[in-house]
Scaffold this motif. Structure first.
Motif, PDB file in Angstrom:
ATOM      1  N   MET A 142     -44.333  28.972 -17.795  1.00 55.02           N
ATOM      2  CA  MET A 142     -43.530  28.337 -16.404  1.00 55.02           C
ATOM      3  C   MET A 142     -43.094  27.355 -16.003  1.00 55.02           C
ATOM      4  SD  MET A 142     -45.406  32.052 -13.866  1.00 55.02           S
ATOM      5  CE  MET A 142     -45.104  30.984 -12.159  1.00 55.02           C
ATOM      6  N   ALA A 143     -44.627  26.154 -16.034  1.00 60.45           N
ATOM      7  CA  ALA A 143     -44.362  25.358 -16.180  1.00 60.45           C
ATOM      8  C   ALA A 143     -43.221  24.507 -16.927  1.00 60.45           C
ATOM      9  CB  ALA A 143     -45.490  24.559 -16.357  1.00 60.45           C
ATOM     10  N   GLN A 144     -43.204  24.995 -17.888  1.00 56.68           N
ATOM     11  CA  GLN A 144     -42.448  24.697 -19.059  1.00 56.68           C
ATOM     12  C   GLN A 144     -41.014  24.964 -18.697  1.00 56.68           C
ATOM     13  OE1 GLN A 144     -43.636  25.878 -22.966  1.00 56.68           O
ATOM     14  NE2 GLN A 144     -44.479  23.896 -23.383  1.00 56.68           N
ATOM     15  N   GLN A 145     -40.476  26.013 -18.283  1.00 58.09           N
ATOM     16  CA  GLN A 145     -39.270  26.418 -17.961  1.00 58.09           C
ATOM     17  C   GLN A 145     -39.086  25.650 -16.348  1.00 58.09           C
ATOM     18  OE1 GLN A 145     -40.137  30.528 -16.846  1.00 58.09           O
ATOM     19  NE2 GLN A 145     -39.428  31.258 -18.770  1.00 58.09           N
ATOM     20  N   MET A 146     -39.772  25.208 -15.362  1.00 59.45           N
ATOM     21  CA  MET A 146     -39.681  24.651 -14.477  1.00 59.45           C
ATOM     22  C   MET A 146     -39.370  22.969 -14.305  1.00 59.45           C
ATOM     23  SD  MET A 146     -41.778  24.766 -11.467  1.00 59.45           S
ATOM     24  CE  MET A 146     -41.688  24.277  -9.996  1.00 59.45           C
ATOM     25  N   GLN A 147     -40.152  22.534 -15.965  1.00 57.60           N
ATOM     26  CA  GLN A 147     -39.725  21.555 -16.202  1.00 57.60           C
ATOM     27  C   GLN A 147     -38.267  21.606 -16.997  1.00 57.60           C
ATOM     28  OE1 GLN A 147     -42.587  20.402 -18.848  1.00 57.60           O
ATOM     29  NE2 GLN A 147     -43.606  19.197 -17.419  1.00 57.60           N
ATOM     30  N   GLN A 148     -38.345  22.290 -17.673  1.00 59.26           N
ATOM     31  CA  GLN A 148     -36.610  22.758 -18.000  1.00 59.26           C
ATOM     32  C   GLN A 148     -35.348  22.707 -16.662  1.00 59.26           C
ATOM     33  OE1 GLN A 148     -37.188  25.807 -20.510  1.00 59.26           O
ATOM     34  NE2 GLN A 148     -37.554  24.736 -22.929  1.00 59.26           N
ATOM     35  N   GLN A 149     -35.506  23.809 -15.866  1.00 58.47           N
ATOM     36  CA  GLN A 149     -34.778  23.771 -14.563  1.00 58.47           C
ATOM     37  C   GLN A 149     -34.573  22.220 -13.854  1.00 58.47           C
ATOM     38  OE1 GLN A 149     -36.778  26.641 -12.714  1.00 58.47           O
ATOM     39  NE2 GLN A 149     -34.884  27.988 -13.430  1.00 58.47           N
ATOM     40  N   MET A 181     -53.943  39.053 -12.942  1.00 57.79           N
ATOM     41  CA  MET A 181     -54.177  37.808 -12.866  1.00 57.79           C
ATOM     42  C   MET A 181     -52.955  37.190 -14.350  1.00 57.79           C
ATOM     43  SD  MET A 181     -57.132  34.735 -12.827  1.00 57.79           S
ATOM     44  CE  MET A 181     -57.001  33.434 -12.769  1.00 57.79           C
ATOM     45  N   ARG A 182     -52.443  35.986 -14.103  1.00 57.37           N
ATOM     46  CA  ARG A 182     -51.283  35.322 -15.523  1.00 57.37           C
ATOM     47  C   ARG A 182     -52.077  34.573 -16.540  1.00 57.37           C
ATOM     48  NH1 ARG A 182     -46.030  35.592 -14.531  1.00 57.37           N
ATOM     49  NH2 ARG A 182     -45.647  36.060 -12.256  1.00 57.37           N
ATOM     50  N   ASN A 183     -52.518  34.762 -17.623  1.00 56.91           N
ATOM     51  CA  ASN A 183     -52.887  34.480 -18.304  1.00 56.91           C
ATOM     52  C   ASN A 183     -53.023  32.680 -18.781  1.00 56.91           C
ATOM     53  OD1 ASN A 183     -50.995  33.894 -20.335  1.00 56.91           O
ATOM     54  ND2 ASN A 183     -51.674  35.930 -21.564  1.00 56.91           N
ATOM     55  N   LEU A 184     -53.427  31.700 -19.624  1.00 55.91           N
ATOM     56  CA  LEU A 184     -52.938  30.478 -19.705  1.00 55.91           C
ATOM     57  C   LEU A 184     -51.732  30.133 -20.180  1.00 55.91           C
ATOM     58  CD1 LEU A 184     -53.649  27.637 -18.660  1.00 55.91           C
ATOM     59  CD2 LEU A 184     -54.881  27.041 -20.919  1.00 55.91           C
ATOM     60  N   GLY A 185     -51.337  31.260 -21.513  1.00 56.54           N
ATOM     61  CA  GLY A 185     -50.326  31.244 -21.712  1.00 56.54           C
ATOM     62  C   GLY A 185     -48.786  31.099 -20.695  1.00 56.54           C
ATOM     63  N   ASP A 186     -49.171  32.449 -20.109  1.00 56.73           N
ATOM     64  CA  ASP A 186     -47.921  32.517 -18.847  1.00 56.73           C
ATOM     65  C   ASP A 186     -47.609  31.393 -17.800  1.00 56.73           C
ATOM     66  OD1 ASP A 186     -47.433  34.937 -19.512  1.00 56.73           O
ATOM     67  OD2 ASP A 186     -48.592  36.370 -18.355  1.00 56.73           O
ATOM     68  N   ILE A 187     -48.571  30.548 -17.906  1.00 60.42           N
ATOM     69  CA  ILE A 187     -49.271  29.668 -16.744  1.00 60.42           C
ATOM     70  C   ILE A 187     -47.701  28.150 -17.865  1.00 60.42           C
ATOM     71  CG2 ILE A 187     -50.268  27.530 -15.340  1.00 60.42           C
ATOM     72  CD1 ILE A 187     -52.179  30.297 -14.934  1.00 60.42           C
TER      73      ILE A 187
END
Length: 104
Positions: free
Chosen positions: A10-17, A1-7
């Motif tokens: 990932m969300a920031q990378q998705m927003q940038q993309q 399971m991913r921790n909150l920092g990883d999530i």
């Protein structure tokens, strides 16, 4: 399971993309046409109409309704092409899901 920092990363990378793709869509144009090409419309990937070309042969003062119909058809054709372009570019990011608010 991913921790909150990883999530969050990932969300920031998705927003940038998504921001990058939206910038690309603003810069790209697609064309639509009607009446065998006598009316042509060009829209951006963000679905802004930037050009409308009407062949003089399509202009009949006695049949303005036909010209209006051709214009509407050409613009709608271009908008459909723009939506297809946006879906194609966003598809890898959204996994093929139609995510509300992404402009397509």
């Amino acid at each position: 399971m991913r921790n909150l920092g990883d999530i969050q990363r990932m969300a920031q990378q998705m927003q940038q993309q998504m921001a990058r793709i939206q910038e690309e869509l603003e810069a790209e144009t697609v064309d639509g046409s009607a009446g065998g090409g006598v009316v042509k419309a060009t829209v951006t990937g963000k679905q802004d109409l930037v050009s409308l070309t009407i062949d003089p042969s399509a202009v009949d003062p006695d049949d303005v309704d036909m010209l209006q119909d051709l214009i509407v058809a050409a613009v709608n054709d271009a908008i459909r092409a723009s939506r297809d372009l946006a879906a194609e570019k966003m598809g890898p990011l959204t996994g093929g899901l139609n995510v509300p608010g992404l402009g397509f």
